[in-house]
Design a protein around this motif. Sequence first.
Motif, mmCIF file in Angstrom:
data_model
loop_
_atom_site.group_PDB
_atom_site.id
_atom_site.type_symbol
_atom_site.label_atom_id
_atom_site.label_comp_id
_atom_site.label_asym_id
_atom_site.label_seq_id
_atom_site.Cartn_x
_atom_site.Cartn_y
_atom_site.Cartn_z
ATOM 1 N N THR A 51 0.741 -1.225 0.042
ATOM 2 C CA THR A 51 0.126 -0.005 0.052
ATOM 3 C C THR A 51 0.990 1.199 -0.150
ATOM 4 N N ARG A 52 0.625 2.173 -0.764
ATOM 5 C CA ARG A 52 1.111 3.436 -0.848
ATOM 6 C C ARG A 52 0.371 4.424 -1.028
ATOM 7 N N CYS A 53 0.603 5.694 -0.919
ATOM 8 C CA CYS A 53 -0.196 6.792 -1.144
ATOM 9 C C CYS A 53 0.392 7.686 -2.218
ATOM 10 N N TYR A 54 -0.420 8.234 -3.132
ATOM 11 C CA TYR A 54 0.187 9.121 -4.313
ATOM 12 C C TYR A 54 -0.654 10.481 -4.369
ATOM 13 N N SER A 55 -0.304 11.461 -4.339
ATOM 14 C CA SER A 55 -0.986 12.883 -4.183
ATOM 15 C C SER A 55 -1.735 12.734 -6.017
ATOM 16 N N VAL A 69 4.653 9.910 -10.098
ATOM 17 C CA VAL A 69 5.327 8.935 -9.177
ATOM 18 C C VAL A 69 6.954 9.104 -9.685
ATOM 19 N N LYS A 70 7.701 9.171 -8.380
ATOM 20 C CA LYS A 70 9.154 9.367 -8.722
ATOM 21 C C LYS A 70 9.819 8.000 -8.681
ATOM 22 N N ARG A 71 10.706 7.669 -9.344
ATOM 23 C CA ARG A 71 11.308 6.429 -9.098
ATOM 24 C C ARG A 71 12.546 6.374 -7.938
ATOM 25 N N ILE A 72 12.415 5.648 -7.105
ATOM 26 C CA ILE A 72 13.365 5.724 -5.606
ATOM 27 C C ILE A 72 14.297 4.832 -5.784
ATOM 28 N N PRO A 73 15.442 5.351 -6.041
ATOM 29 C CA PRO A 73 16.618 4.242 -5.888
ATOM 30 C C PRO A 73 16.782 3.593 -4.406
ATOM 31 N N ALA A 74 17.630 2.519 -4.717
ATOM 32 C CA ALA A 74 17.925 1.889 -3.368
ATOM 33 C C ALA A 74 18.435 2.933 -2.404
ATOM 34 N N ALA A 75 18.363 3.118 -0.827
ATOM 35 C CA ALA A 75 18.795 3.934 -0.068
ATOM 36 C C ALA A 75 20.352 3.642 0.061
ATOM 37 N N ARG A 76 20.795 2.167 0.082
ATOM 38 C CA ARG A 76 22.002 1.821 0.335
ATOM 39 C C ARG A 76 22.294 0.528 -0.708
ATOM 40 N N LEU A 79 20.369 -2.498 -0.072
ATOM 41 C CA LEU A 79 18.770 -2.572 0.082
ATOM 42 C C LEU A 79 18.499 -2.632 -1.431
ATOM 43 N N PRO A 80 16.984 -3.097 -1.508
ATOM 44 C CA PRO A 80 16.332 -3.117 -2.667
ATOM 45 C C PRO A 80 15.797 -1.433 -3.116
ATOM 46 N N ALA A 81 15.876 -1.121 -4.478
ATOM 47 C CA ALA A 81 15.325 -0.002 -4.940
ATOM 48 C C ALA A 81 13.502 0.194 -4.520
ATOM 49 N N LEU A 83 9.721 -0.299 -4.031
ATOM 50 C CA LEU A 83 9.166 -1.309 -4.740
ATOM 51 C C LEU A 83 8.018 -0.784 -5.499
ATOM 52 N N VAL A 84 7.169 0.024 -5.187
ATOM 53 C CA VAL A 84 6.030 0.302 -5.829
ATOM 54 C C VAL A 84 6.470 1.184 -6.896
ATOM 55 N N SER A 85 7.207 2.334 -6.669
ATOM 56 C CA SER A 85 7.587 3.235 -7.898
ATOM 57 C C SER A 85 8.367 2.409 -8.690
ATOM 58 N N GLY A 86 9.177 1.528 -8.411
ATOM 59 C CA GLY A 86 9.894 0.664 -9.084
ATOM 60 C C GLY A 86 8.965 -0.197 -10.153
ATOM 61 N N ILE A 126 6.251 18.509 -5.426
ATOM 62 C CA ILE A 126 5.645 19.262 -6.461
ATOM 63 C C ILE A 126 3.981 18.939 -6.868
ATOM 64 N N THR A 127 3.857 17.575 -6.565
ATOM 65 C CA THR A 127 2.561 16.921 -7.087
ATOM 66 C C THR A 127 1.224 17.769 -6.355
ATOM 67 N N PRO A 128 1.433 17.649 -4.900
ATOM 68 C CA PRO A 128 0.060 18.214 -4.529
ATOM 69 C C PRO A 128 -0.281 19.729 -4.626
HETATM 70 C C1 LIG Z 1 0.441 11.594 1.530
HETATM 71 C C2 LIG Z 1 1.354 11.072 0.529
HETATM 72 C C3 LIG Z 1 1.711 11.636 -0.747
HETATM 73 C C4 LIG Z 1 2.687 11.011 -1.656
HETATM 74 N N1 LIG Z 1 2.641 11.329 -2.729
HETATM 75 C C5 LIG Z 1 3.573 10.998 -3.581
HETATM 76 C C6 LIG Z 1 3.577 11.392 -4.982
HETATM 77 O O1 LIG Z 1 2.647 12.310 -5.456
HETATM 78 N N2 LIG Z 1 4.649 10.977 -5.683
HETATM 79 C C7 LIG Z 1 5.626 10.010 -5.280
HETATM 80 O O2 LIG Z 1 6.448 9.837 -6.024
HETATM 81 N N3 LIG Z 1 5.636 9.640 -3.801
HETATM 82 C C8 LIG Z 1 4.577 10.280 -3.138
HETATM 83 N N4 LIG Z 1 4.328 9.374 -1.930
HETATM 84 C C9 LIG Z 1 5.329 8.779 -1.384
HETATM 85 C C10 LIG Z 1 5.142 7.228 -1.824
HETATM 86 O O3 LIG Z 1 3.797 6.834 -1.001
HETATM 87 C C11 LIG Z 1 5.981 6.104 -1.784
HETATM 88 O O4 LIG Z 1 6.622 6.253 -0.341
HETATM 89 C C12 LIG Z 1 7.215 6.285 -2.359
HETATM 90 O O5 LIG Z 1 6.808 6.076 -3.830
HETATM 91 C C13 LIG Z 1 8.313 4.945 -2.246
HETATM 92 O O6 LIG Z 1 7.688 3.993 -2.053
HETATM 93 P P1 LIG Z 1 8.191 2.451 -2.960
HETATM 94 O O7 LIG Z 1 7.328 1.316 -2.770
HETATM 95 O O8 LIG Z 1 8.721 2.741 -4.292
HETATM 96 O O9 LIG Z 1 9.618 2.615 -2.011
HETATM 97 P P2 LIG Z 1 9.945 1.509 -0.709
HETATM 98 O O10 LIG Z 1 9.873 0.242 -1.408
HETATM 99 O O11 LIG Z 1 8.918 1.835 0.293
HETATM 100 O O12 LIG Z 1 11.481 2.099 -0.400
HETATM 101 C C14 LIG Z 1 11.671 3.114 -0.188
HETATM 102 C C15 LIG Z 1 13.247 3.343 0.233
HETATM 103 O O13 LIG Z 1 13.480 2.210 1.567
HETATM 104 C C16 LIG Z 1 14.590 1.681 1.081
HETATM 105 N N5 LIG Z 1 14.429 0.374 1.798
HETATM 106 C C17 LIG Z 1 13.917 -0.695 1.311
HETATM 107 N N6 LIG Z 1 14.058 -1.693 2.224
HETATM 108 C C18 LIG Z 1 14.440 -1.152 3.453
HETATM 109 C C19 LIG Z 1 15.019 -1.599 4.706
HETATM 110 N N7 LIG Z 1 14.928 -2.863 4.988
HETATM 111 N N8 LIG Z 1 15.715 -0.904 5.428
HETATM 112 C C20 LIG Z 1 15.860 0.593 4.954
HETATM 113 N N9 LIG Z 1 15.841 1.050 4.045
HETATM 114 C C21 LIG Z 1 14.996 0.172 2.993
HETATM 115 C C22 LIG Z 1 14.653 1.470 -0.416
HETATM 116 O O14 LIG Z 1 15.901 1.293 -0.987
HETATM 117 C C23 LIG Z 1 14.075 2.810 -0.968
HETATM 118 O O15 LIG Z 1 15.121 3.745 -0.937
HETATM 119 C C24 LIG Z 1 3.320 9.959 -0.970
HETATM 120 C C25 LIG Z 1 3.499 9.722 0.541
HETATM 121 C C26 LIG Z 1 2.417 9.954 1.049
HETATM 122 C C27 LIG Z 1 2.368 9.726 2.661
#
Ligand SMILES: Cc1cc2nc3c(=O)[nH]c(=O)nc-3n(C[C@H](O)[C@H](O)[C@H](O)COP(=O)(O)OP(=O)(O)OC[C@H]3O[C@@H](n4cnc5c(N)ncnc54)[C@H](O)[C@@H]3O)c2cc1C
Length: 347
Positions: A51-55, A69-76, A79-81, A83-86, A126-128
């Motif tokens: 579950t993830r939130c997107y504005s 949605v912004k692509r989120i790279p691995a934090a380290r 770690l995996p990149a 999940l949902v953005s990928g 910038i999204t909201p």
């Molecule tokens: C109200 C709200 C609005 C939002 N609006 C937007 C929007 O408009 N656009 C947008 O792009 N995003 C938005 N987001 C953020 C979005 O919900 C996600 O958090 C974002 O896309 C990252 O999710 P992900 O599944 O891609 O990354 P995740 O899988 O959640 O990973 C995020 C980071 O955590 C690291 N990670 C993974 N596993 C571990 C671990 N075990 N320990 C430490 N670090 C780890 C990963 O390497 C990565 O860098 C919003 C969030 C909220 C709460």
Amino acid sequence: MRRTYEDRAQGQCSFHLAPVDGEPLPPFEAGQFVTVELELDDEQGGKRTVTRCYSLSDGHDPSAYRLTVKRIPAARPELPAGLVSGYLHDRAAIGTVVQLRAPSGRFVLAEDDGVPIVLIAGGIGITPLLSIARDALHRRPHSEVHLFYGTRNSRETAFLSELQELSHAFERFHLMIVHSRPDPDEQPGRDDHETGLIDVPLLRRMLPHGRHCFYLCGPPSMMASLVPALRAWGVTPGDLRYEAFGPASVASAEDLAPSPLTEPLEIRFADSGQTLTWDGCDTNLLDLAERHGVVVESGCRSGSCGTCDTEIVSGEVDYVVPPSFDVAPRHCLLCVAIPRTALVLAA
Ligand SMILES: Cc1cc2nc3c(=O)[nH]c(=O)nc-3n(C[C@H](O)[C@H](O)[C@H](O)COP(=O)(O)OP(=O)(O)OC[C@H]3O[C@@H](n4cnc5c(N)ncnc54)[C@H](O)[C@@H]3O)c2cc1C
């Protein structure tokens, strides 16, 4: 589903989601978000719901919602990149079906009292604010709207032509693009309006004297520096609204470092049969639960989506930040709750 990259670096992609049943989509207030639920493969070859939130990044259109949605790279490296953005960037295409919960959230325009509006966006924050800018320009004919948009460079600046169109269409819209790390071939003044970071000295220089209503959404570093700086500048809580996209920004914006307790509290997770100790070193009850293997569904980790809503069987909680999700009496959101007393939770 239709998709479009919004920046030259192709790190921010808009997804236009049309309802499968063809019925009009519910309206939303500019600044609100939707909660996306996806069934993704897990490491054991099964499925897991994430579950993830997107504005919502555009004005209301009953035929489609636009998420960016912004692509989120691995934090380290280990770690995996993200999940949902990928998944969305790499796999989502026309025909992909995603489950959405109805729009919600309280990061919306305040009552119109004629005060100029200042929107401060960092990166994907910038999204909201783009949606709020459009709403304010269309519905508040007397309001000046200032948008300060910080990105690293012009390759990572999203929605550039949309923002420029708004600038041309509305004299009341004042766009200020601020690049923190311009590419060597970029020219200050041609590719941005300012170079550096958005800070109070810049705001003082650019904004006319007087009261303004501030809306802020950006990365943890921006929130952590600007929210206290705006307060110190004299912006009242009523004139300062912000949204965090994740736990780090909430914690740092509020300066809530965990502090050890002299008398630890007992926290019983009744459904999973675990009794744990709260010693004050976890950021919230969700972190405590996860660290000890208590399985709790979670989404935004910032009190917005309600996925970790849990019944309180006994005891009381406090919130490190007020949830923007309406929590039922005797329930709590574990991701932003800390115990005030010993607790028994139905999880
Ligand atoms: C109200 C709200 C609005 C939002 N609006 C937007 C929007 O408009 N656009 C947008 O792009 N995003 C938005 N987001 C953020 C979005 O919900 C996600 O958090 C974002 O896309 C990252 O999710 P992900 O599944 O891609 O990354 P995740 O899988 O959640 O990973 C995020 C980071 O955590 C690291 N990670 C993974 N596993 C571990 C671990 N075990 N320990 C430490 N670090 C780890 C990963 O390497 C990565 O860098 C919003 C969030 C909220 C709460």
